[in-house]
Design an enzyme around this catalytic site. Sequence first.
Site, PDB file in Angstrom:
ATOM      1  N   GLY A   1      42.684  38.730  36.673  1.00  0.00           N
ATOM      2  CA  GLY A   1      41.887  39.448  35.683  1.00  0.00           C
ATOM      3  C   GLY A   1      41.248  38.573  34.621  1.00  0.00           C
ATOM      4  O   GLY A   1      41.037  39.012  33.489  1.00  0.00           O
ATOM      5  N   SER A   2      40.859  37.334  34.993  1.00  0.00           N
ATOM      6  CA  SER A   2      40.251  36.484  33.957  1.00  0.00           C
ATOM      7  C   SER A   2      38.880  37.013  33.538  1.00  0.00           C
ATOM      8  O   SER A   2      38.498  36.898  32.367  1.00  0.00           O
ATOM      9  CB  SER A   2      40.162  35.031  34.429  1.00  0.00           C
ATOM     10  OG  SER A   2      39.205  34.868  35.442  1.00  0.00           O
ATOM     11  N   ASN A   3      38.144  37.628  34.464  1.00  0.00           N
ATOM     12  CA  ASN A   3      36.866  38.237  34.070  1.00  0.00           C
ATOM     13  C   ASN A   3      37.096  39.423  33.140  1.00  0.00           C
ATOM     14  O   ASN A   3      36.366  39.596  32.152  1.00  0.00           O
ATOM     15  CB  ASN A   3      36.099  38.714  35.313  1.00  0.00           C
ATOM     16  CG  ASN A   3      35.258  37.614  35.912  1.00  0.00           C
ATOM     17  OD1 ASN A   3      34.238  37.237  35.346  1.00  0.00           O
ATOM     18  ND2 ASN A   3      35.692  37.073  37.037  1.00  0.00           N
TER      19      ASN A   3
ATOM     20  N   LEU B   1      39.865  44.303  44.839  1.00  0.00           N
ATOM     21  CA  LEU B   1      39.752  43.946  46.256  1.00  0.00           C
ATOM     22  C   LEU B   1      39.765  45.131  47.219  1.00  0.00           C
ATOM     23  O   LEU B   1      39.816  44.929  48.424  1.00  0.00           O
ATOM     24  CB  LEU B   1      40.862  42.961  46.638  1.00  0.00           C
ATOM     25  CG  LEU B   1      40.745  41.587  45.968  1.00  0.00           C
ATOM     26  CD1 LEU B   1      41.896  40.684  46.379  1.00  0.00           C
ATOM     27  CD2 LEU B   1      39.408  40.917  46.297  1.00  0.00           C
TER      28      LEU B   1
ATOM     29  N   ILE C   1      35.606  50.761  47.211  1.00  0.00           N
ATOM     30  CA  ILE C   1      35.522  51.919  46.311  1.00  0.00           C
ATOM     31  C   ILE C   1      35.196  53.154  47.151  1.00  0.00           C
ATOM     32  O   ILE C   1      34.209  53.162  47.883  1.00  0.00           O
ATOM     33  CB  ILE C   1      34.441  51.682  45.230  1.00  0.00           C
ATOM     34  CG1 ILE C   1      34.822  50.490  44.352  1.00  0.00           C
ATOM     35  CG2 ILE C   1      34.224  52.904  44.362  1.00  0.00           C
ATOM     36  CD1 ILE C   1      36.104  50.664  43.570  1.00  0.00           C
TER      37      ILE C   1
ATOM     38  N   ASN D   1      29.690  45.338  39.925  1.00  0.00           N
ATOM     39  CA  ASN D   1      30.624  44.374  40.520  1.00  0.00           C
ATOM     40  C   ASN D   1      30.106  42.957  40.286  1.00  0.00           C
ATOM     41  O   ASN D   1      28.901  42.752  40.096  1.00  0.00           O
ATOM     42  CB  ASN D   1      30.741  44.623  42.034  1.00  0.00           C
ATOM     43  CG  ASN D   1      31.767  43.725  42.691  1.00  0.00           C
ATOM     44  OD1 ASN D   1      32.847  43.472  42.136  1.00  0.00           O
ATOM     45  ND2 ASN D   1      31.442  43.207  43.870  1.00  0.00           N
TER      46      ASN D   1
ATOM     47  N   HIS E   1      30.299  39.134  42.143  1.00  0.00           N
ATOM     48  CA  HIS E   1      30.653  38.472  43.401  1.00  0.00           C
ATOM     49  C   HIS E   1      30.375  36.975  43.246  1.00  0.00           C
ATOM     50  O   HIS E   1      29.283  36.600  42.791  1.00  0.00           O
ATOM     51  CB  HIS E   1      29.781  39.058  44.525  1.00  0.00           C
ATOM     52  CG  HIS E   1      30.175  38.568  45.885  1.00  0.00           C
ATOM     53  ND1 HIS E   1      31.275  39.057  46.557  1.00  0.00           N
ATOM     54  CD2 HIS E   1      29.632  37.627  46.691  1.00  0.00           C
ATOM     55  CE1 HIS E   1      31.389  38.436  47.722  1.00  0.00           C
ATOM     56  NE2 HIS E   1      30.403  37.560  47.830  1.00  0.00           N
TER      57      HIS E   1
ATOM     58  N   ASP F   1      28.925  45.042  48.740  1.00  0.00           N
ATOM     59  CA  ASP F   1      28.084  43.955  48.221  1.00  0.00           C
ATOM     60  C   ASP F   1      26.587  44.141  48.466  1.00  0.00           C
ATOM     61  O   ASP F   1      25.851  43.157  48.566  1.00  0.00           O
ATOM     62  CB  ASP F   1      28.518  42.606  48.838  1.00  0.00           C
ATOM     63  CG  ASP F   1      29.940  42.221  48.441  1.00  0.00           C
ATOM     64  OD1 ASP F   1      30.375  42.617  47.350  1.00  0.00           O
ATOM     65  OD2 ASP F   1      30.600  41.516  49.226  1.00  0.00           O
TER      66      ASP F   1
ATOM     67  N   GLU G   1      30.827  33.136  35.472  1.00  0.00           N
ATOM     68  CA  GLU G   1      31.168  34.567  35.537  1.00  0.00           C
ATOM     69  C   GLU G   1      31.600  35.052  34.157  1.00  0.00           C
ATOM     70  O   GLU G   1      31.169  36.119  33.686  1.00  0.00           O
ATOM     71  CB  GLU G   1      32.302  34.802  36.538  1.00  0.00           C
ATOM     72  CG  GLU G   1      31.903  34.552  37.974  1.00  0.00           C
ATOM     73  CD  GLU G   1      33.006  34.946  38.949  1.00  0.00           C
ATOM     74  OE1 GLU G   1      33.577  36.040  38.811  1.00  0.00           O
ATOM     75  OE2 GLU G   1      33.302  34.153  39.854  1.00  0.00           O
TER      76      GLU G   1
HETATM   77  C1  GRF Z   1      36.047  36.428  40.688  1.00  0.00           C
HETATM   78  O1  GRF Z   1      35.618  35.241  41.281  1.00  0.00           O
HETATM   79  C2  GRF Z   1      35.087  37.553  41.021  1.00  0.00           C
HETATM   80  O2  GRF Z   1      33.776  37.139  41.191  1.00  0.00           O
HETATM   81  C3  GRF Z   1      35.620  38.058  42.330  1.00  0.00           C
HETATM   82  O3  GRF Z   1      37.000  37.946  42.224  1.00  0.00           O
HETATM   83  C4  GRF Z   1      37.352  36.939  41.281  1.00  0.00           C
HETATM   84  C5  GRF Z   1      38.240  37.576  40.274  1.00  0.00           C
HETATM   85  O4  GRF Z   1      38.801  36.672  39.392  1.00  0.00           O
HETATM   86  N1  GRF Z   1      35.102  39.371  42.618  1.00  0.00           N
HETATM   87  P1  GRF Z   1      39.582  37.195  38.112  1.00  0.00           P
HETATM   88  O5  GRF Z   1      40.685  38.143  38.601  1.00  0.00           O
HETATM   89  O6  GRF Z   1      38.608  37.880  37.220  1.00  0.00           O
HETATM   90  O7  GRF Z   1      40.167  35.958  37.508  1.00  0.00           O
END
Ligand code: GRF
Length: 190
Positions: free
Chosen positions: A14-16, A86, A89, A103, A105, A146, A175
């Site tokens: 969940g870093s994003n 992952l 949906i 999303n 990607h 996608d 990202e």
């Molecule tokens: C990211 O590279 C995103 O583009 C992909 O999955 C990864 C998730 O990374 N869909 P995080 O869990 O947000 O660190």
Amino acid sequence: MHLPKLIIFISGGGSNAKAIIEYAQQKQCYTIAAVVSNNAGSSLLPYCQALGIPTLVITNAQLNTLSFVHEIQAYSPQLIILAGFLRKIPLLLIQAFEGKILNIHPALLPKYGGKGMYGMYIHEAVIAAGEVQSGLTIHVVNAEYDEGAILHQATVEVVAGEEPNTLAAKILVLEHYYYCRIIEQYLKDL
Ligand code: GRF
């Protein structure tokens, strides 16, 4: 002032999602109504709980139910944000939030997308194909993996001797920068 609300879906670290939460706190441009995870072990969940952000851990069976759609609707989110989620949906959710699910990607769609293209498989395929460029794509989610409308792409160079993990790390930096900002812009355009 009523800020737009997001619900973020995650499966991994969940870093994003974290970057989006931090941006929301700094800019006060939207709030996070809840974080949904199909992985009870994600380290983002305690982080959210400490911030008072509601978290929902769901099974794959629950994801595909109408009662899950109702649970999400009860938060009245403007957008659902997939951030490393992952699972496919379900159509029920896509129909309930048409054009309101985004999303990210880690490749330049339409190449290197679709079923099986996730995590390191993407970066391995990009390197194996001898691409000199990769990057990220932020897109609207529709019923096909996608394939929804592209909102933003940013590129990185694939250098000689590039490894999947170094490529992933370079893209992840972008990202974190772009996703929160593209969400902000998309909300303004809604
Ligand atoms: C990211 O590279 C995103 O583009 C992909 O999955 C990864 C998730 O990374 N869909 P995080 O869990 O947000 O660190």
